[in-house]
Scaffold this active site. Structure first.
Site, PDB file in Angstrom:
ATOM      1  N   SER A   1      45.146  28.373  26.967  1.00  0.00           N
ATOM      2  CA  SER A   1      43.880  27.399  26.768  1.00  0.00           C
ATOM      3  C   SER A   1      43.232  27.597  25.505  1.00  0.00           C
ATOM      4  O   SER A   1      43.351  28.416  24.908  1.00  0.00           O
ATOM      5  CB  SER A   1      42.723  28.072  27.968  1.00  0.00           C
ATOM      6  OG  SER A   1      41.617  27.502  27.731  1.00  0.00           O
TER       7      SER A   1
ATOM      8  N   TYR B   1      37.608  35.719  31.126  1.00  0.00           N
ATOM      9  CA  TYR B   1      38.813  34.615  31.369  1.00  0.00           C
ATOM     10  C   TYR B   1      39.516  34.178  30.026  1.00  0.00           C
ATOM     11  O   TYR B   1      40.741  34.392  30.040  1.00  0.00           O
ATOM     12  CB  TYR B   1      37.843  33.081  31.619  1.00  0.00           C
ATOM     13  CG  TYR B   1      38.988  32.122  31.465  1.00  0.00           C
ATOM     14  CD1 TYR B   1      40.276  31.999  32.526  1.00  0.00           C
ATOM     15  CD2 TYR B   1      38.989  31.011  30.817  1.00  0.00           C
ATOM     16  CE1 TYR B   1      40.905  30.968  32.455  1.00  0.00           C
ATOM     17  CE2 TYR B   1      39.812  29.850  30.661  1.00  0.00           C
ATOM     18  CZ  TYR B   1      40.748  30.059  31.781  1.00  0.00           C
ATOM     19  OH  TYR B   1      41.812  28.763  31.864  1.00  0.00           O
TER      20      TYR B   1
ATOM     21  N   LYS C   1      43.572  35.157  29.110  1.00  0.00           N
ATOM     22  CA  LYS C   1      44.770  34.324  28.713  1.00  0.00           C
ATOM     23  C   LYS C   1      45.311  34.999  27.412  1.00  0.00           C
ATOM     24  O   LYS C   1      46.612  34.690  27.271  1.00  0.00           O
ATOM     25  CB  LYS C   1      43.966  32.993  28.250  1.00  0.00           C
ATOM     26  CG  LYS C   1      43.732  32.249  29.750  1.00  0.00           C
ATOM     27  CD  LYS C   1      44.974  31.686  30.529  1.00  0.00           C
ATOM     28  CE  LYS C   1      44.790  31.078  31.639  1.00  0.00           C
ATOM     29  NZ  LYS C   1      45.867  30.922  32.537  1.00  0.00           N
TER      30      LYS C   1
HETATM   31  P1  NAD Z   1      43.823  25.128  39.677  1.00  0.00           P
HETATM   32  O1  NAD Z   1      42.418  26.277  40.232  1.00  0.00           O
HETATM   33  O2  NAD Z   1      43.378  23.867  40.318  1.00  0.00           O
HETATM   34  O3  NAD Z   1      44.818  25.598  40.081  1.00  0.00           O
HETATM   35  C1  NAD Z   1      45.518  26.988  40.162  1.00  0.00           C
HETATM   36  C2  NAD Z   1      46.197  27.220  41.296  1.00  0.00           C
HETATM   37  O4  NAD Z   1      46.655  28.557  41.535  1.00  0.00           O
HETATM   38  C3  NAD Z   1      45.650  26.932  42.606  1.00  0.00           C
HETATM   39  O5  NAD Z   1      46.246  26.031  43.417  1.00  0.00           O
HETATM   40  C4  NAD Z   1      45.271  28.071  43.224  1.00  0.00           C
HETATM   41  O6  NAD Z   1      45.198  28.065  44.749  1.00  0.00           O
HETATM   42  C5  NAD Z   1      46.525  28.865  42.858  1.00  0.00           C
HETATM   43  N1  NAD Z   1      46.274  30.418  42.825  1.00  0.00           N
HETATM   44  C6  NAD Z   1      45.120  31.167  42.276  1.00  0.00           C
HETATM   45  N2  NAD Z   1      45.611  32.606  42.332  1.00  0.00           N
HETATM   46  C7  NAD Z   1      46.628  32.558  42.837  1.00  0.00           C
HETATM   47  C8  NAD Z   1      47.540  33.746  43.058  1.00  0.00           C
HETATM   48  N3  NAD Z   1      47.140  35.136  43.240  1.00  0.00           N
HETATM   49  N4  NAD Z   1      48.943  33.391  43.567  1.00  0.00           N
HETATM   50  C9  NAD Z   1      49.222  32.238  43.799  1.00  0.00           C
HETATM   51  N5  NAD Z   1      48.414  31.120  43.561  1.00  0.00           N
HETATM   52  C10 NAD Z   1      47.378  31.462  43.234  1.00  0.00           C
HETATM   53  O7  NAD Z   1      43.556  25.243  38.301  1.00  0.00           O
HETATM   54  P2  NAD Z   1      44.022  23.974  36.958  1.00  0.00           P
HETATM   55  O8  NAD Z   1      42.859  23.514  36.609  1.00  0.00           O
HETATM   56  O9  NAD Z   1      45.117  23.348  37.649  1.00  0.00           O
HETATM   57  O10 NAD Z   1      44.371  24.911  36.126  1.00  0.00           O
HETATM   58  C11 NAD Z   1      45.849  25.568  36.209  1.00  0.00           C
HETATM   59  C12 NAD Z   1      45.973  26.625  34.920  1.00  0.00           C
HETATM   60  O11 NAD Z   1      45.714  26.048  33.710  1.00  0.00           O
HETATM   61  C13 NAD Z   1      45.521  27.803  35.214  1.00  0.00           C
HETATM   62  O12 NAD Z   1      46.245  29.073  34.839  1.00  0.00           O
HETATM   63  C14 NAD Z   1      44.137  27.801  34.255  1.00  0.00           C
HETATM   64  O13 NAD Z   1      43.816  28.984  33.600  1.00  0.00           O
HETATM   65  C15 NAD Z   1      44.790  26.796  32.944  1.00  0.00           C
HETATM   66  N6  NAD Z   1      43.862  26.111  32.325  1.00  0.00           N
HETATM   67  C16 NAD Z   1      43.124  25.056  33.041  1.00  0.00           C
HETATM   68  C17 NAD Z   1      42.244  24.236  32.365  1.00  0.00           C
HETATM   69  C18 NAD Z   1      41.377  23.469  32.965  1.00  0.00           C
HETATM   70  O14 NAD Z   1      40.458  22.947  32.478  1.00  0.00           O
HETATM   71  N7  NAD Z   1      41.433  22.899  34.099  1.00  0.00           N
HETATM   72  C19 NAD Z   1      42.138  24.465  30.876  1.00  0.00           C
HETATM   73  C20 NAD Z   1      42.850  25.364  30.218  1.00  0.00           C
HETATM   74  C21 NAD Z   1      43.782  26.140  30.828  1.00  0.00           C
END
Ligand code: NAD
Ligand code: UDP
Length: 347
Positions: free
Chosen positions: A133, A157, A161
């Site tokens: 991120s 958070y 990361k």
């Molecule tokens: P999201 O919460 O929609 O998706 C994460 C998924 O992981 C969900 O389906 C959740 O049920 C699953 N999950 C969580 N803990 C789990 C576990 N212990 N075991 C199995 N599954 C688990 O989030 P997103 O926006 O799709 O983000 C995906 C990744 O990208 C994350 O790692 C997040 O930190 C990173 N990210 C997101 C953003 C953003 O703004 N959306 C920005 C930078 C980085």
């Protein structure tokens, strides 16, 4: 065509990426515990991909922190095909929650990633795309931000990361053969243009885009704009918004490069290189939806930076990838999803 394992594949970014990878002909096993998503998202991915591709998606409900669940997932590939690569989305991502519950964030994000990497090692898979991120850059000193900027996260958070990025560095240095892409996303927004899959935050959204779309659809009365006195042209904060379909295509490009080239550790910004202010987003969303988005300017939010914009040149050079969709596309597709699914997947 490869056998891929996607952790967190039912989530916002994971579901869009799963669709792009199915359309590229890959076989997928998704591991998700549905803590922040719904199985319905993957059902719709299958529907969008069509009947042939739908058969190439296997879903395992389980937790990345469980060695048994991971073993089950590695074994779930049809025909015992070994997993060629893992795309690791599973994790927790709410900054405020991470301040209140650091133990949970370190557990899921760091211990979960460690458990996954151990399972990859045990199953002979050494190719990984990791969701990192732009939050790692904290308050950036130089904008647009290059990948060489200092890593200085300002919340648990971001620390979690940064710790996984460090672990991946250590792992890549420990033995030859690892192919790793650490992808630093800027602000992913929007939805698939069909409006069938999109972002489905639970409770009050923390992020600007889902909040704005809930105001436009009438679920919330008005947007609070956090700060009108930032050193930006209109006084509101500037971010680099990236359409989730561009982001999904960035994952496909990263995977192609990792699988084709000799082992390496890639660290890339995924962003557009363009900044938009909060007020730009409000106006663009009003234009796309034809609905008013009333707002009030309030105090700055703790921990916000004035402006974060990616320098996206390294990703363009290494992946031959760049964003193709602009703010109007993000608003149009986000609105299409919001209108058709005012309460998300209803989970
Ligand atoms: P999201 O919460 O929609 O998706 C994460 C998924 O992981 C969900 O389906 C959740 O049920 C699953 N999950 C969580 N803990 C789990 C576990 N212990 N075991 C199995 N599954 C688990 O989030 P997103 O926006 O799709 O983000 C995906 C990744 O990208 C994350 O790692 C997040 O930190 C990173 N990210 C997101 C953003 C953003 O703004 N959306 C920005 C930078 C980085
Ligand atoms: N923002 C806002 N009101 C909100 C949510 C966000 O004004 O209800 C602003 C925030 O201050 C920032 C931008 O919108 O300038 C993007 O915030 P978001 O939380 O979506 O992303 P991040 O801060 O993590 O980049």
């Amino acid at each position: 065509m490869a056998q891929l394992l996607i952790t967190g594949g039912a989530g916002f970014i994971g579901s869009h990426t799963a669709l792009v990878l199915l359309e590229a002909g890959h076989n997928l096993v998704v591991l998700d515990n549905f803590s922040n998503s719904a199985p319905e998202a993957l059902r719709r991915v299958q529907e969008l991909a069509g009947p042939e591709a739908a058969q190439r998606l296997t879903v395992v409900e389980g937790d990345i922190r469980s060695a048994a669940d991971l073993d089950r997932t590695f074994a779930a590939a049809p025909g015992d095909q070994p997993v060629a690569a893992v795309i690791h989305f599973a994790g927790l991502k709410a900054v405020g929650e991470s301040v209140r519950e650091p133990l949970r964030y370190w557990d899921v994000n760091l211990a979960g990633s460690r458990q996954l990497l151990a399972a990859m090692q045990a199953h002979g898979c050494r190719t990984l795309v990791f969701s990192s991120s732009a939050t790692l850059y904290g308050y950036p000193e130089v904008v647009p931000i290059p990948e060489t900027a200092p890593i200085q996260p300002i919340n648990p958070y971001g620390h979690s990361k940064a710790a996984v990025e460090q672990l991946l560095d250590d792992l890549a240095a420990s033995e030859p053969g690892w192919r790793i892409a650490r992808l630093r996303y800027f602000n992913p927004v929007g939805a698939h243009p069909s409006g069938r899959i999109g972002e489905d935050p639970s409770g009050v959204p923390n992020n600007l885009f889902p909040f704005v779309s809930q105001v436009a659809v009438g679920r919330r009365a008005e947007l609070q704009v956090f700060g009108g006195d930032w050193p930006t042209p209109d006084g509101s904060g500037i971010r680099d918004y990236i359409h989730v379909m561009d982001l999904a295509e960035g994952h496909r490009a990263a995977l192609d490069v990792l699988l084709a080239e000799p082992p390496q550790l890639l660290t890339l910004n995924l962003g557009s290189g363009e900044g938009h202010s909060v007020l730009d987003v409000v106006r663009a969303f009003e234009a796309a939806s034809g609905r008013p988005v009333p707002f009030q300017i309030v105090a700055r939010r703790d921990g916000d930076a004035a402006s974060t914009v990616a320098d996206p040149r390294l990703a363009a050079e290494r992946l031959g990838w760049r964003t193709r969709r602009g703010l109007a596309d993000m608003c149009r597709d986000g609105w299409c999803w919001q209108q058709a699914n005012p309460h998300g997947y209803g989970h």
